[in-house]
Structure formats: structure tokens, C-alpha cells
Design a protein around this motif. Structure first.
Motif, PDB file in Angstrom:
ATOM      1  N   GLY A 187      -2.459  -1.961   5.183  1.00 29.09           N
ATOM      2  CA  GLY A 187      -3.337  -1.595   4.082  1.00 29.09           C
ATOM      3  C   GLY A 187      -4.811  -1.783   4.354  1.00 29.09           C
ATOM      4  O   GLY A 187      -5.648  -1.267   3.620  1.00 29.09           O
ATOM      5  N   SER A 188      -5.182  -2.516   5.410  1.00 25.95           N
ATOM      6  CA  SER A 188      -6.593  -2.768   5.697  1.00 25.95           C
ATOM      7  C   SER A 188      -7.277  -1.511   6.206  1.00 25.95           C
ATOM      8  O   SER A 188      -6.703  -0.729   6.962  1.00 25.95           O
ATOM      9  N   THR A 214       0.838  -1.185   0.000  1.00 26.77           N
ATOM     10  CA  THR A 214       0.000   0.000   0.000  1.00 26.77           C
ATOM     11  C   THR A 214       0.874   1.236   0.000  1.00 26.77           C
ATOM     12  O   THR A 214       1.858   1.313   0.739  1.00 26.77           O
ATOM     13  N   ALA A 269     -10.560  -3.659  -2.053  1.00 30.19           N
ATOM     14  CA  ALA A 269      -9.912  -4.846  -1.496  1.00 30.19           C
ATOM     15  C   ALA A 269     -10.624  -6.144  -1.902  1.00 30.19           C
ATOM     16  O   ALA A 269     -10.214  -7.229  -1.497  1.00 30.19           O
ATOM     17  N   THR A 324     -14.206   5.348  -0.844  1.00 29.41           N
ATOM     18  CA  THR A 324     -13.146   4.791  -0.005  1.00 29.41           C
ATOM     19  C   THR A 324     -12.242   5.939   0.424  1.00 29.41           C
ATOM     20  O   THR A 324     -11.460   6.454  -0.361  1.00 29.41           O
ATOM     21  N   SER A 337     -12.276  -9.080  -4.545  1.00 31.68           N
ATOM     22  CA  SER A 337     -11.988  -9.753  -5.818  1.00 31.68           C
ATOM     23  C   SER A 337     -13.149  -9.524  -6.789  1.00 31.68           C
ATOM     24  O   SER A 337     -14.238  -9.088  -6.392  1.00 31.68           O
TER      25      SER A 337
END
Length: 475
Positions: free
Chosen positions: A455-456, A2, A383, A408, A385
């Protein structure tokens, strides 16, 4: 990896030298031995385990009690920053309380067209049983947790309001106690505003909302669903810290028009019940008839003025994330002022144009359930898929009115202690406000939740997040 350079770092502000609020702490940290700090970090975990500071995870196949990870690097907030947050939170709490009174009485804001009527009429959190009911002292929101996020030096946003049964205050208190035990020298060097008076303030604030039936000293009790509830530790902790009884539904009954608790000397009337049981389970005669957690007839006693329930039944509608999107209008309608603290921009998926935009931009957005909490039932687009996004789009098309979406945000970071030294992680903040008929009291700081995974953006403890002590400086 990130790119952390695009996020505001609260310790450094993106510069080589620490920001002013962190300057003294940084000088102390640089002089410390890293091995000793890591040892103290392990000691903190042992302390939490011995104290029993845990939360329950529903659906876990094995042992469902977990420790909330604690990071020993504090989050530091300047006095100036806190003063602005205090004004904004107080304004918002007053507006929410006025909104709740209005929608259960004359509904002026609906008549004025500032909030759509269907958002109330079709809302499962709206309780018809509360129409025309005026709680003691006019207070609906006795305890409010306001979730804040930061994106820049002077940029704070309200992420959501928690006015139903806000949790986390016990971790705020235990985090501070742990830091005081491990680093007493730091508190001699840095003047940090205390948080330990919260239980006393809570009891005082609740007692100030006693019903007309109260005769003499106010008797307060905490109602818990029981030991298997995820926040049971907090229920027991607060009852103990306030010096009041912790009760379950089967300990209570209606006696002479009052709610009374069983004691060794017979039943004793309760004046104020700090309930940690959801509305639907509060009274099987008025709500869910299968509930074993509440008290049959408590709503009738409440409506007759025989007890104060904190928070008042029906406050959950102000937690609704669709209602949240109207908070700037709500604040202005009831206070005559512009909101000091801004909302995060929000798309209501119940609206066709918004739904179309959200479906086209799912990979960029955070999508949440209107009544969701704890980080469950949400999609973090960047984040996720392609398969997760496709599956979520189906749910969104099936029940669009169940979701809102937000951009975000570039959430601020604070450092945590890792095996390699300090590393930035995203954080939010939940300050706690207490409301009585006379005033609103904010504990300086609140609960900082931190996403421990690099990065979360998900900070919830149920999703792997941790906590850290929040320091509000004296000046």
C-alpha cells in the motif's frame, strides 16, 4: 488493506492472463520451484553485501550503511512502450537544456511571460555567477534522470526532473549483473536490451563536451564529496567502470589556468569533471566560503573555458518543483511542440487560491518541498494521521512558497517475491539520459524503485523502498 484492483498491474493488466510483455516470464516463473526462488533472493542480498552496494543514511544513530533491498522479479517494458518514452524524454531534456541556456542569457521565456520572473529571481538554485556563461558544446544537462510514474496501459507521467546530480545508475547496472548471474537461462529465452554499455557511453558523452583548452585525449575525473556521502558507492563505481580517477576537493588545485589533479608524477590537468558535489560546496571563493569539499577558483577556470563541469553549475533550477509545474509551457516554448510526456497536475502553494485548495484537501494530496528530494519533507495525505496533517498545515501556512501539491496518483504496481508468493507493489522508473553536443543517448530501461510495504506509495530507498531490474524487450 489496500484495494489493489484500482491500480494498473503491469504484469496482468487486471486480467487472469499476463500481459504480452510478461507472457514468457510468467510461463518460466510458473515452472520454477518457490523454495529455490526464495534461496536465490537471499543469494542476491549476499551478493550485494559482498560487492559493497550500500547507501548511507544521514542522521542514523548506529551503523549508517544500508543495503538497498533488491527484488528478483523484473519489471518488463515492451519495445513499443519504450520507444514512446524515449521520444518524450529526449524532447524534455532538450527543452530543459534550452531553458537553462535562456535563463542565464536573454531570458526570452521570462520576457514572454511564460514563466514568472519571480520564480527565477527569488530561487536559491539560480546562480548569478552563471549569467552569460556558455558551457562547452552548449550542454548544461550532461546526465539527466527523469522520474516517471504509470497509471494505465498507455498512461505515463513525469513526476520530477533530476538535472543536478542524478543518482541511482550504479544500482541499475548492478541489478542487471545480479540477474544475469542468477538467471542466465531467462536471458536466453527473453531478448532484453542491454544496459552494461552505460559507463562507456557516459565517458564518450562527457569527452564530447571537452572545453577548448583540451589538447589531445580528454582527461575525465569524478569529483566526490567523500566516503561519507550517501552515494559514495556510486561515485567510486562509475569512476572505476569508466577507467577514470575518483578525486576529492583536496586532490585538485588551479595550475596554469587549469584544474589539475595530484598524481604520482605531479599535477595533471583535467578536461571534464563529473562532479557529484552540490553547487554551494563547489567553490569556496564563489559560493559557501566554509566548504571543504570543492576547489577554490574552479568557477573562474570554468568561466574562462579551462574545464567542463558536468552537470553545469546552476542546473538545479530545473529540478525546482515550482519550475516543474511550468514544464509543458517550457517544452512548447523551446521545441514548438506539445509535450509528449505530461506532468502530474500541480498546485503551486505560493498562489493564494492554490494554497486555500491544498489546505482544504490535505488528506487527499501529496505535498512536497520545492527543493526537497529523497522522500524527505513531504506529506502523503491519505497515509497521514490527523495530527500529522495538522502539523503540516502549520508549516504550509508559514512558508507556502516552499511547497507544491499534487493529487495522489493511482501508481501502477509490479509484483515482488514475498514469503507467500507474488504480491503487487507500487513502482516508479528513473531512466538516464546522456546529452552531448551531437545527440541524446538513453540507456534502455533505467532504475525501477519499488515500495516494499503493501500500500505504500513512497519508493525512495531512504524511506524503505527497494529496486528491481528493468527489462526493455528487443521487439
Amino acid at each position: 488493506m489496500t484495494d489493489n484492483s484500482r491500480f494498473f498491474d503491469e504484469m496482468t493488466g487486471g486480467h487472469a492472463q499476463p500481459r504480452t510483455p510478461y507472457a514468457t516470464y510468467d510461463a518460466w516463473f510458473q515452472s520454477e520451484d518457490m523454495k529455490e526462488l526464495r534461496r536465490k533472493s537471499a543469494d542476491a542480498e549476499s551478493f550485494f553485501r559482498r560487492t559493497g552496494i550500500t547507501f548511507n543514511v544521514y542522521g542514523a544513530e548506529e551503523a549508517d550503511e544500508r543495503l538497498i533491498p533488491f527484488d528478483i522479479v523484473p519489471r518488463v517494458i515492451a519495445a513499443r512502450e519504450w520507444a514512446r518514452l524515449t521520444k518524450g524524454i529526449e524532447q524534455r531534456v532538450r527543452a530543459i537544456n534550452a531553458f537553462l541556456y535562456d535563463i542565464y542569457h536573454r531570458q526570452e521565456i521570462l520576457r514572454a511571460g511564460r514563466v514568472p520572473r519571480e520564480l527565477i529571481d527569488r530561487n536559491e538554485a539560480f546562480l548569478p555567477q552563471m549569467i552569460g556563461v556558455s558551457p562547452p558544446g552548449g550542454v548544461y544537462t550532461h546526465i539527466v534522470g527523469t522520474d516517471l510514474v504509470r497509471t494505465g496501459e498507455d498512461e505515463f507521467f513525469v513526476l520530477e526532473d533530476n538535472a543536478r546530480t542524478p543518482s541511482g545508475v550504479s544500482y541499475m547496472l548492478e541489478n542487471r549483473e545480479t540477474m544475469l548471474q542468477m538467471f542466465p537461462e531467462l536471458f536466453n529465452q527473453i531478448k532484453v536490451r542491454p544496459v552494461g554499455t552505460y559507463p562507456t557511453s557516459l565517458r564518450r558523452s562527457l569527452a564530447a563536451c571537452a572545453p577548448m583548452a583540451c589538447d589531445g585525449d580528454c582527461t575525465v575525473a569524478v569529483l566526490t564529496p567523500g566516503i561519507h556521502n550517501s552515494a559514495y558507492f556510486e561515485h567510486a563505481f562509475l569512476a572505476d567502470q569508466m577507467g577514470v580517477e575518483l578525486v576529492e576537493g583536496h586532490d585538485l588545485r588551479v595550475v596554469d589556468g587549469r584544474i589539475a589533479m595530484r598524481t604520482t608524477e605531479g599535477y595533471k590537468a583535467i578536461d571534464v569533471l563529473y562532479r557529484r558535489v552540490d553547487d554551494d560546496f563547489l567553490d569556496p571563493l564563489n559560493f559557501n566560503p566554509d566548504s571543504q569539499l570543492g576547489v577554490p577558483g574552479i568557477m573562474d577556470v570554468y568561466r574562462a573555458g579551462g574545464i567542463t563541469i558536468a552537470n553545469a553549475p546552476g542546473t538545479g533550477i530545473s529540478d525546482d518543483k515550482a519550475i516543474y509545474s511550468y514544464m509543458p509551457d517550457i517544452v512548447e516554448f523551446y521545441t514548438g511542440e506539445r509535450a509528449i510526456l505530461q506532468n502530474v497536475p500541480t498546485w503551486r502553494c505560493s498562489e493564494a487560491d492554490s494554497l486555500a485548495y491544498v489546505l482544504d484537501h490535505l488528506s487527499e494530496l501529496v505535498v512536497k518541498e520545492v527543493h526537497g528530494s529523497g522522500g524527505y519533507g513531504m506529506l502523503v495525505g491519505p497515509a497521514a494521521s490527523k495530527a500529522e496533517i495538522a502539523a503540516f498545515a502549520k508549516k504550509l501556512r508559514a512558508r507556502p512558497d516552499n511547497y507544491i501539491a499534487q493529487p495522489t496518483l493511482a501508481l501502477s504496481t509490479c509484483p515482488i517475491l514475498t514469503s507467500k508468493g507474488l504480491a503487487p507493489r507500487h513502482v516508479d522508473l528513473r531512466p538516464f539520459a546522456l546529452m552531448s553536443p551531437e545527440k541524446i543517448t538513453l540507456t534502455p530501461g533505467g532504475l525501477t524503485r519499488v515500495a516494499l510495504k503493501a500500500g505504500s506509495l513512497v519508493v525512495n530507498s531512504s524511506q524503505g523502498g527497494g529496486t528491481k531490474d528493468t527489462w526493455v524487450l528487443e521487439d
